[in-house]
Design a protein around this motif. Structure first.
Motif: not given
Length: 111
Positions: A8-10, A18-23, A32-35, A91-103
């Protein structure tokens, strides 16, 4: 117990809008985090798993076929599997903590 650092950190996306990182990944969920940077484009397709977004930084609109809403830090958004959605007007750099269920990608290949 596992502490998941950096979720969830920018982080400025590399190439592209955009960028998706599974953690973290288990059979039951992934985290993961989506920015998306200011003015960036969200090019994701609907997913085949349920999804929760937690906005940790930034501001944007989230758009579905039925609704549009402004979101900012602290907003929690639930998207059902298959529901079309997109973040727009970042309008401001967006950082999202993302939870998928199931994976993420565990039901069938993502588009």
């Amino acid at each position: 117990m596992e502490i998941i650092k950096g979720t969830g950190v920018w982080a400025h996306p590399g190439e592209g809008d955009s960028d998706w990182v599974e953690q973290l990944r288990t059979s039951d969920l992934s985290v993961g985090t989506y920015c998306i940077p200011v003015g960036g484009r969200d090019a994701q397709s609907p997913h085949r798993v349920d999804e929760i977004y937690v906005v940790t930084a930034g501001r944007a609109k989230i758009v579905t076929p039925d609704r549009t809403a402004m979101v900012g830090p602290g907003a929690v958004i639930f998207m059902r599997a298959g529901e079309e959605h997109r973040f727009t007007d970042v309008s401001e750099d967006l950082a999202l903590l993302v939870v998928f269920g199931p994976a993420f990608g565990s039901r069938m290949p993502e588009r």
